[in-house]
Design an enzyme around this catalytic site. Sequence first.
Site, short mmCIF file in Angstrom:
data_model
loop_
_atom_site.label_atom_id
_atom_site.label_comp_id
_atom_site.label_asym_id
_atom_site.label_seq_id
_atom_site.Cartn_x
_atom_site.Cartn_y
_atom_site.Cartn_z
N ASN A 1 -20.30 19.10 -2.17
CA ASN A 1 -19.14 19.98 -3.76
C ASN A 1 -17.77 20.04 -2.36
O ASN A 1 -18.20 20.69 -1.46
CB ASN A 1 -19.88 20.49 -3.96
N LYS B 1 -15.02 21.06 -3.45
CA LYS B 1 -13.74 22.62 -3.70
C LYS B 1 -12.88 21.71 -3.48
O LYS B 1 -12.56 20.34 -3.94
CB LYS B 1 -14.37 23.43 -3.20
N HIS C 1 -20.39 25.75 -12.23
CA HIS C 1 -20.47 26.49 -10.72
C HIS C 1 -19.92 27.94 -11.18
O HIS C 1 -19.29 28.27 -11.57
CB HIS C 1 -19.42 25.61 -9.80
N GLU D 1 -17.90 29.42 -8.75
CA GLU D 1 -16.35 29.38 -9.25
C GLU D 1 -15.96 29.72 -9.95
O GLU D 1 -14.81 30.34 -10.18
CB GLU D 1 -15.94 28.98 -7.56
N GLU E 1 -27.89 28.37 -6.79
CA GLU E 1 -26.91 28.84 -5.59
C GLU E 1 -26.49 30.39 -6.10
O GLU E 1 -25.83 30.66 -6.90
CB GLU E 1 -25.23 27.94 -5.74
N GLY F 1 -20.82 30.09 1.25
CA GLY F 1 -19.35 30.17 2.15
C GLY F 1 -20.11 31.58 2.71
O GLY F 1 -18.88 31.97 3.31
N SER G 1 -24.38 28.21 1.73
CA SER G 1 -24.26 28.38 3.61
C SER G 1 -25.71 26.95 4.02
O SER G 1 -25.83 27.16 4.91
CB SER G 1 -24.59 29.79 4.00
P1 13P Z 1 -21.08 26.35 0.98
O1 13P Z 1 -21.93 25.76 1.50
O2 13P Z 1 -20.20 26.70 1.63
O3 13P Z 1 -22.03 28.15 0.92
O4 13P Z 1 -21.47 26.47 -0.80
C1 13P Z 1 -22.21 26.09 -1.54
C2 13P Z 1 -21.47 25.59 -3.02
O5 13P Z 1 -20.87 26.25 -3.08
C3 13P Z 1 -21.90 24.12 -3.22
O6 13P Z 1 -21.23 24.17 -4.35
#
Ligand code: 13P
Length: 252
Positions: free
Chosen positions: A9, A11, A96, A98, A168, A174, A214
């Site tokens: 992803n 982003k 997601h 976010e 997640e 992150g 992560s």
């Molecule tokens: P990270 O791997 O950067 O922690 O992000 C995970 C994520 O949100 C994938 O959709």
Amino acid sequence: MRKHIVAGNWKMNKNLQEGIALATELNNILTAEKPNCEVIIGTPFIHLAKVSDVIDHSVIGLAAENCADHASGAYTGEVSAEMVKSTGAEYVILGHSERREYYNETPEVLKEKVDLALANGLKVIFCIGESLAQREANEQEAVCKAELEGSVFHLTAEQWSNIVIAYEPIWAIGTGKTATSEQAQEIHAFIRSCVAEKFGQEAADNTSILYGGSCKGSNAPELFAKADIDGGLIGGASLKAADFKAIIDAWK
Ligand code: 13P
């Protein structure tokens, strides 16, 4: 039996040229050395059509990171599921944290998006997961179950076969703080039991449940070794071909 999947992803990272370069590099690596799992890259909308042209879709699947909650019409700035499909993408990431948190995507809105994605022939990577406060209150199971019930448990069993779940935990995204493989296994097994309750054991056994948060080359082997962890949804470590490849190699 269910598929093993490593999905990226991106982003809101990479301009168009950088995105094409990364997709091309990854495609070269993976066509030379076939992965032992399904690989998907999730890119911003503007990359989809071009990236679709540079990847071998039998080796790398393509996902959008979102789609609209309406089929078409006067929704300035939105991108429909049909438009996503027309780029050559096979998947869309929905739910997601976010998007839920920063763009106020409610379970009802997500349900509309899921329905439109499936109606347009896209598969859905549907994300669920609890916040740190919810984990500390031991509410992770209730939160995950409610997120499933709110947006994907109205589907038919046939529709369900096009759903991939990504667990997640928000506190691991992150942050460099991964769920332990035991924590992840425990909740993945719970999620699978919810799917079994709703769609039956066979459907549950066929559902890929990915871990995200992560995940990197150093922790992927331990996570993927767990019985109910079928791969990963990768943010930061999907932005460099070598880092992403190290996670894909966890299936070797
Ligand atoms: P990270 O791997 O950067 O922690 O992000 C995970 C994520 O949100 C994938 O959709």
